[in-house]
Design an enzyme around this catalytic site. Structure first.
Site, PDB file in Angstrom:
ATOM      1  N   ASP A  68     -28.953  16.624  46.791  1.00 50.09           N
ATOM      2  CA  ASP A  68     -30.300  16.579  46.231  1.00 50.09           C
ATOM      3  C   ASP A  68     -30.363  17.606  45.116  1.00 50.09           C
ATOM      4  O   ASP A  68     -29.612  18.592  45.110  1.00 50.09           O
ATOM      5  CB  ASP A  68     -31.319  16.898  47.330  1.00 50.09           C
ATOM      6  CG  ASP A  68     -32.706  17.143  46.787  1.00 50.09           C
ATOM      7  OD1 ASP A  68     -33.246  16.255  46.113  1.00 50.09           O
ATOM      8  OD2 ASP A  68     -33.250  18.248  47.035  1.00 50.09           O
ATOM      9  N   ASP A  70     -33.665  18.972  43.203  1.00 48.23           N
ATOM     10  CA  ASP A  70     -34.780  19.913  43.158  1.00 48.23           C
ATOM     11  C   ASP A  70     -34.797  20.840  44.362  1.00 48.23           C
ATOM     12  O   ASP A  70     -34.840  20.399  45.516  1.00 48.23           O
ATOM     13  CB  ASP A  70     -36.106  19.155  43.104  1.00 48.23           C
ATOM     14  CG  ASP A  70     -36.238  18.310  41.839  1.00 48.23           C
ATOM     15  OD1 ASP A  70     -35.457  18.526  40.898  1.00 48.23           O
ATOM     16  OD2 ASP A  70     -37.125  17.430  41.814  1.00 48.23           O
TER      17      ASP A  70
END
Length: 315
Positions: A68, A70
């Site tokens: 991922d 962010d």
């Protein structure tokens, strides 16, 4: 009354649009693979957990890692940093930045998806790029990375990614950010490529529509599943890394899930299932609502304050 749905967590299963978004992201990622054999070796530290067996396993070509973006690889949200750059270049007005910031702050605080709210946020973002050429946004994205993103990469998470690369494995970003922005970040970090939200374009010009839906939650899992099938990967031998409970579907797909800078729900879920934990933040509570703070724009701070106030009034 629709907004009250944000205060009630609920599960979402994959829909046809999630599958479409995932397959589109996988196809785009394979086309824009950015492997770099000369990536620099980086080091990092772990703040939790005992010493572990050697991992990843060198030479395992059927293993890969999915990160991922962010608050896992980068402090804050890529779309905010990208928005700052576009605002600086007068792509939109300050009131639009404030509105977009409020939407994202509310989503971060609530921690769940509301279909109407997500649709509004999506339409706001798409309206900004509609009519612009993909090549133009890619060129600007390179500049924005240097201006706002390069110094926000978590060294610890980057070192984890490098460990997979050093073992001869492919490493992919998996994010709701536009695939073009994600691809730039992946290339700059020497990663293999990126799975991201795919915006429709015709003859190299954005139409203002998405292919499927934003690559979020179940759609991320569908993207990883599709890419694994195309790349002949064994998901039981793969690893995934995220900070958010929204990515539990993706984390649950692989044999080696990691919770990185986890939110409260993911930390609880990870501990219950004995998943590995890593936290590279110094102020954990302050980082829980890190997207608006990371952007560093007055309008973003105002948007966050409004979201917090509204959230408190409705508790």
């Amino acid at each position: 009354m629709a907004a009250l749905g944000w205060l009630t967590p609920r599960r979402r299963s994959a829909t046809a649009r999630s599958v479409l978004a995932g397959e589109a992201a996988a196809e785009a990622a394979r086309k824009t693979s950015a492997a770099d054999d000369d990536a620099a070796l980086l080091t990092g530290t772990s703040e939790e957990g005992p010493a572990e067996p050697v991992f990843p396993v060198a030479g395992d070509v059927r293993a890969a890692a999915f990160f991922d973006l962010d608050n896992t690889v980068m402090q804050g949200a890529a779309i905010f940093h990208f928005g700052r750059g576009l605002y600086k270049r007068k792509f939109f007005e300050r009131r639009e930045l404030t509105r977009f910031a409020w939407q994202q702050a509310w989503f971060r605080l609530a921690g769940v998806e509301d279909p109407e709210h997500m649709q509004d946020a999506r339409d706001s973002a798409l309206s900004i790029v509609k009519g612009h050429r993909v090549s133009e946004l890619m060129s600007i994205g390179e500049e924005i990375y240097d201006e706002y993103m390069a110094d926000r990469i978590w060294p610890g998470t980057r070192a984890l990614a490098q460990a997979h690369l050093d073992a001869g494995q492919k490493v992919w970003l998996v994010t709701a950010a536009p695939v073009e922005t994600a691809t730039i970040i992946a290339r700059r970090l020497g990663l293999t490529g990126a799975l991201g939200t795919v915006a429709e374009s015709v003859d190299g010009v954005y139409t203002g529509r998405l292919v499927g839906e934003p690559l979020h939650g179940p759609a991320k899992a569908e993207a990883v599943r599709a890419l694994a099938a195309a790349e002949d990967l064994d998901l039981d031998r793969c690893a995934a890394y995220s900070d958010s409970h929204n990515d539990i579907p993706m984390l649950s797909l692989v044999g080696h899930p990691y919770a990185i800078n986890p939110d409260t729900k993911l930390r609880k879920h990870a501990r219950a299932r004995d998943w590995r934990l890593r936290d590279y933040r110094t102020g954990r509570k302050a980082a829980k609502v890190g997207i608006p703070a990371a952007a560093g724009v007055g309008a973003l701070a105002g948007g966050t304050a409004a979201a917090v106030a509204l959230h408190r009034r409705r508790r």
